[in-house]
Enzyme design. Structure first.
Site, mmCIF file in Angstrom:
data_model
loop_
_atom_site.group_PDB
_atom_site.id
_atom_site.type_symbol
_atom_site.label_atom_id
_atom_site.label_comp_id
_atom_site.label_asym_id
_atom_site.label_seq_id
_atom_site.Cartn_x
_atom_site.Cartn_y
_atom_site.Cartn_z
ATOM 1 N N GLU A 179 0.819 -1.218 0.000
ATOM 2 C CA GLU A 179 0.000 0.000 0.000
ATOM 3 C C GLU A 179 0.851 1.266 0.000
ATOM 4 O O GLU A 179 0.589 2.211 0.751
ATOM 5 C CB GLU A 179 -0.958 0.003 1.203
ATOM 6 C CG GLU A 179 -1.882 -1.206 1.205
ATOM 7 C CD GLU A 179 -2.895 -1.187 2.342
ATOM 8 O OE1 GLU A 179 -4.057 -1.498 2.072
ATOM 9 O OE2 GLU A 179 -2.522 -0.838 3.484
ATOM 10 N N ASP B 297 -8.594 -8.779 4.600
ATOM 11 C CA ASP B 297 -8.299 -7.655 5.489
ATOM 12 C C ASP B 297 -9.312 -7.537 6.614
ATOM 13 O O ASP B 297 -10.069 -6.557 6.665
ATOM 14 C CB ASP B 297 -8.240 -6.367 4.671
ATOM 15 C CG ASP B 297 -7.532 -5.241 5.422
ATOM 16 O OD1 ASP B 297 -6.921 -5.526 6.463
ATOM 17 O OD2 ASP B 297 -7.595 -4.092 4.967
ATOM 18 N N GLU C 232 -12.368 -1.796 12.426
ATOM 19 C CA GLU C 232 -12.363 -1.130 11.128
ATOM 20 C C GLU C 232 -13.510 -1.603 10.251
ATOM 21 O O GLU C 232 -14.144 -0.805 9.575
ATOM 22 C CB GLU C 232 -11.012 -1.404 10.434
ATOM 23 C CG GLU C 232 -10.909 -0.792 9.047
ATOM 24 C CD GLU C 232 -9.539 -1.032 8.407
ATOM 25 O OE1 GLU C 232 -8.690 -1.692 9.028
ATOM 26 O OE2 GLU C 232 -9.326 -0.546 7.280
#
Lengths: 691, 691
Positions: free
Chosen positions: A280, A354, A382
């Protein structure tokens, strides 16, 4: 750390009889901390002054190591003590000079501290302290919290306020919170903290900041917690003024060696580095055509003389590769197996994507035989409703740990990979991305604390069941009333399946809002790269929905053991809770329930909302048993969870309906907004998005 | 709000005799809040259960308004009640049916609440409650906290963590902190809160956010606190999709009118707007060649029907003008006097520059006769050592309030301007830029709370002395032990002069670090505009130091009344504590002390550090009288203050020495670093700089 007076009078009387005095050796800061904790704890729980005595009397608690305490040394506990290693403890009811004593013993001061916390937990959870014979040692060596905390105190994916590390006032100001943080961790056996974000900033490695880190390390040391940092791979360029960060370049190697030597002058027990590289947008060894092993080993060499380790993250996926994102970590790391130095572990997220509400376990578990793998869980929610949803994660964690990799035949669980037993690794580790912030209650949602607690308890002993962990936590948090314990346990244990159902049932994944990840956005298709778009993952069309990862699709399945491959390849044997993870399935596909896929999808989304409403009712029934402030607080949070569960359900079903063209069954309540309404919602200041 | 048991036994007995029961009318949420506060407070202070009774007995507290309480109505307090207005209160020892009672009465429920807090304060500060006859009404009508809080929860110039407004979880989640915030404000008479940053974001005016603001307003209302917002001048373009924000454009006027009408549907008692326009890059009416009055009146017209007000900030200085920055606000606003609508106030910072440790009062005070002026103080310590320096601001605030403007002859104090009495304005206001964040202790430094307290108390009654305020606060915070009260009072009352001395003695100003404003940087000269550079302000050269603002210089002095002009124009009559504010003075200039200017500068800087070291000694002497945690906390903070005072002293003197070429007198300790060392310090993550 709530040491409220025990309100069961019979139990209180029995405890008071068994604990009339405490014998504690003088000694190290760790022993002082253990003594203070035992004294504070007992005085709170038993409602009487507890004095540290020098004469042994009946009903004494005797605490210490063989080295620090003559009494412990005289009790002949060597056999038990050999079983508990450096961090474990023995708690034993025994006799000394004809007097009844409870011995809390260990091989180290930190082991003593762990034993003291365990003993207090027995009292807090209303267990008997007669005839105790407990030996306890951690199954996993590195038990860590990973903080994604930036130096400006924003917390990436943090939903409990901002970073508890106030770098500005460190090293001179020691916030009480640092101490309480260390106490809380020690109470559940967590022994390491990575205090900076994996998206790293090299400034943390400057002298000014190392002095600040050292001040934190000084606090943590007393509680048996080591400090770790994240390493910005390009730091030699950014703060070292070198022209390259190539891990095979001699100047670069020397720079890191000097830097790491410098760190150890500030922090003699520095734990090591956690590194996110070539992931990323983060710099890494591949920028110089070197491998992840080359990068990791450079750090490892410099850390080895000091006993430090490298945790190298496997969370990588290429910007350029058109390959199924889920296949890339395995493709990168499997060939490197055997190429890492001894003090390197590869840290793997529980699933291949993820931290979704449900994923299969990462195929790296079991596949890498020569490399210790650390487990990375995410405590911060998240993808699980931020800090306003009650989601107890133990069932998620256990589902992964109990999964069978078949790596060495049936029964080769992920837990055995992680604790090192499957391939005989002495390095073993489990980390949780922290859900802690500077909110007064630490985690924003009071039940978020249960997930922090779970990480500690499971990394100490992954054989504990979700129900056991919930039970312990509830008793320590809300008290020992049986009705209350049962009701709250029911809420907690059903909460993970609830969030799967109202967010991503049947194996759906990655359909949340772009960037901030708040709320649903299955329609989103504007991200710069394909695999950041929800539409890439659900692949809904007029025929059906789901991502074909079988041999007829991307063949991601090929990364698993043959037994699993076979089971998942066949739509009729593929578990339905991961069906759309592995298959593109027609809307009319008949499910085991007899419903069509579309009907089943509706059923799951609606039952997710129903579960939340049930949790609300259950909570409301406890009004008289919980203090007013926490009762109200959790009631408000459950109301938000219900509202957002409805939002997920409605917007996902309305959107998928544009493909299925099928009606929501008539017995369900109608969505109260249009798809357009949901698509137009905007969250410019959603939390956790800070860099 | 610490209602600890009174530890003076004699006093406790006397209070217990005087307070045996409480009579409270049933009624509004405000009365319920007042009752709860009185009950909680008395139970804590007196250490016994206090029941709300229906039968009048001896030693009763009788509370209420004439309307809500028959007993109050029967006591014949009309005469006293006419004096205390809508928010004040009467506390009276009297008799009813031959029984001794203490009446707490007011004309409104909020007045009752204020009376209850005042009564509790009497007990907390150990005062007699015999023969009470108190009438109290606020001297100033609008008593406000201005929060520079951004929607992402960063706080501009905030040093106590992050914003307490958690916009993400509003409106559904009401944090207990919102309630405690309102209680704290009500206890000191603050009746308004501007909850958003003056560097404004139009998003706060969208429907989604107005619902969140309304939820806060609902909490505040109970405590007599109105909510205000900051108005982004270009909002009609940014969220209204108009092409212009010209205040004379009909579409723009209509847009604001509709928007304001909409706000009142959410918040019927919305207070109004605080606006920063055409200042430091903010949009404003001058973008369309309109005046500040045109801009303000547009808002005022839309607010007037609802009873709302506009607070228009005078903190403006042009990007283009080469004029002395200090002259610009006066030059802009003085000509507009008389052009503002009735419900507009111009809000003026206490000094002409920007919240420096010492400034003269702003020349606008007294100069504008037809326009109500609100005072703007800064509680957050942007220029006073952030939240790690102990600086008690009452002496600073009082210095300004007591200053004589000579506007209507001798004795025309700034206080009379502010309370409206000098020119007969019914609008009057005092605001403090809040020093509150989500730190557990609200203000980062426990003594920061004293400044919040001061703002409330002084805006209620500006005749209170600094010593009185300190005394009250200490007793409520640390207890009534005389030695302790005296020692802490000494520390507090000397702290403001200390910070002036170690930062900017003799009228120096604006020599702090660039951007973040942390620490000294008198050498800094790289800012994009001249008047953001320290060198612009101190003007040190080989001859001397200081900014000539006399008639021979920029003639900023011309903006003051002739009496002041004369006094400051002449270097021999100019007060030395502002000497370098008004004069460029040669290094050899003889000061009243007999020392040269350079020697005096050294003397002041060194005595500033000495004062901090004295405070440390004083604090250390209190170890036995303060709880361990607060004692340690403040001890650590004082150590930081000492370290940073030395940093200020050394770096400023070493730098100014490069001009004076004179030695630091030999009896002083030598600087322990070089000027280069100080210049190279770097603070990439200094707090409070967030947007």
């Amino acid at each position: 750390m709530r040491y409220d007076l025990i309100n069961n009078n019979q139990l209180l009387a029995s405890y008071r009889n068994s604990v009339t005095s405490v014998h504690f050796p003088v000694g190290t800061p760790t022993l002082v901390a253990a003594k203070d904790e035992l004294q504070t704890g007992l005085e709170g729980l038993l409602g009487r002054k507890i004095l540290i005595q020098t004469n042994l009397s009946n009903a004494s608690i005797v605490v210490g190591t063989v080295k620090s305490s003559n009494i412990i040394a005289s009790l002949g506990m060597d056999q038990q003590l050999t079983k508990v290693g450096e961090e474990g403890f023995v708690i034993l009811t025994t006799k000394k000079d004809q007097k009844n004593v409870i011995a809390i013993a260990a091989n180290s001061d930190v082991g003593v501290l762990h034993g003291v916390f365990h003993f207090l937990r027995l009292l807090q959870t209303g267990q008997t302290i007669q005839n105790l014979s407990i030996t306890s040692a951690p199954k996993i060596k590195y038990r860590l919290l990973d903080h994604w905390d930036n130096l400006n105190r924003s917390v990436e994916r943090g939903y409990a306020g901002f970073s508890i590390w106030n770098w500005h006032t460190l090293p001179d100001y020691i916030d009480q919170r640092y101490i309480d943080y260390a106490r809380a961790n020690a109470s559940i056996g967590i022994n390491g903290a990575v205090v900076t974000n994996v998206n790293a900033n090299a400034t943390i490695l400057t002298k000014e900041y190392l002095e600040k880190v050292a001040a934190l390390a000084n606090v943590f040391r007393t509680y048996g917690i080591k400090i770790y940092l994240t390493g910005r791979f390009s730091a030699p360029i950014e703060i070292g003024k070198l022209k390259t960060a190539d891990p095979l370049n001699e100047d670069v190697k020397r720079w890191w060696k000097n830097k790491i030597d410098e760190i150890y002058t500030y922090i003699p027990d520095f734990g090591g580095f956690l590194i996110k590289a070539n992931s990323e947008g983060q710099p890494g060894p591949q920028d110089y055509k070197r491998s992840h092993a080359d990068g990791a080993n450079m750090f490892a060499e410099a850390l080895a003389p000091h006993g430090g380790i490298v945790m190298w993250r496997a969370f990588v996926y290429s910007n350029e590769s058109p390959e199924d994102r889920l296949k890339q970590a395995y493709a990168e790391f499997k060939p490197l197996d055997g190429k890492f130095n001894d003090n390197v572990a590869v840290q793997v997220k529980n699933g291949p994507l993820d931290f979704q509400p449900r994923e299969p376990f990462s195929p790296l578990f079991g596949a890498m035989t020569k490399t210790p793998l650390f487990m990375e869980y995410q405590l911060t929610q998240e993808y699980l409703g931020f800090s306003t949803h009650l989601v107890f994660m133990a069932p998620l964690f256990k589902e992964v740990l109990d999964a069978d990799t078949y790596a060495k035949g049936k029964g080769s669980t992920v837990a055995q990979v992680i604790d090192g037993s499957l391939y005989g690794h002495s390095l073993s580790g489990m980390a949780g991305v922290a859900n802690i912030g500077n909110d007064i209650d630490w985690t924003g949602h009071p039940f978020g604390q249960a997930n922090w607690y779970t990480l500690g308890r499971l990394s100490w002993d992954h054989d504990l069941s979700s129900a056991q962990i919930a039970n312990e936590w509830i008793r320590q948090t809300f008290g020992n009333d049986k009705g209350l314990v049962d009701t709250v346990a029911k809420m907690m244990l059903s909460s993970r399946e609830a969030v799967v159902n109202y967010m991503t049932p049947l194996g759906l994944h990655h359909i949340m809002g772009y960037g901030h990840h708040y709320g649903p956005a299955p329609w989103f298709d504007k991200a710069s790269r394909a695999d950041w778009n929800p539409v890439y993952f659900h692949r809904a069309d007029s025929i059906g929905i789901g991502f074909d990862r079988t041999s007829k699709g991307t063949n991601y399945l090929s990364q698993y053991a043959p037994e699993l491959r076979k089971k998942y390849e066949d739509i009729s044997t593929c578990p339905e809770d991961l069906l759309l993870w592995f298959h593109h399935v027609s809307w009319n596909h008949k499910m085991k329930s007899g419903r069509t896929l579309w009907e089943e999808l509706c059923y799951k989304y609606y039952s997710g909302v129903d579960s939340v409403r049930r949790m609300q009712k259950e909570w409301n029934s406890l009004e008289k048993q919980v203090d007013k402030q926490r009762f109200q607080q959790i009631k408000m949070l459950l109301a938000i969870q219900e509202k957002e569960a409805v939002w997920w359900r409605n917007s996902c079903l309305l959107y998928f309906q544009t493909f299925s063209k099928m009606p929501i069954p008539p017995n369900y309540e109608k969505p109260d907004h249009t798809l357009e309404y949901y698509k137009n919602l905007n969250f410019p200041f959603a939390p956790g998005n800070g860099k």
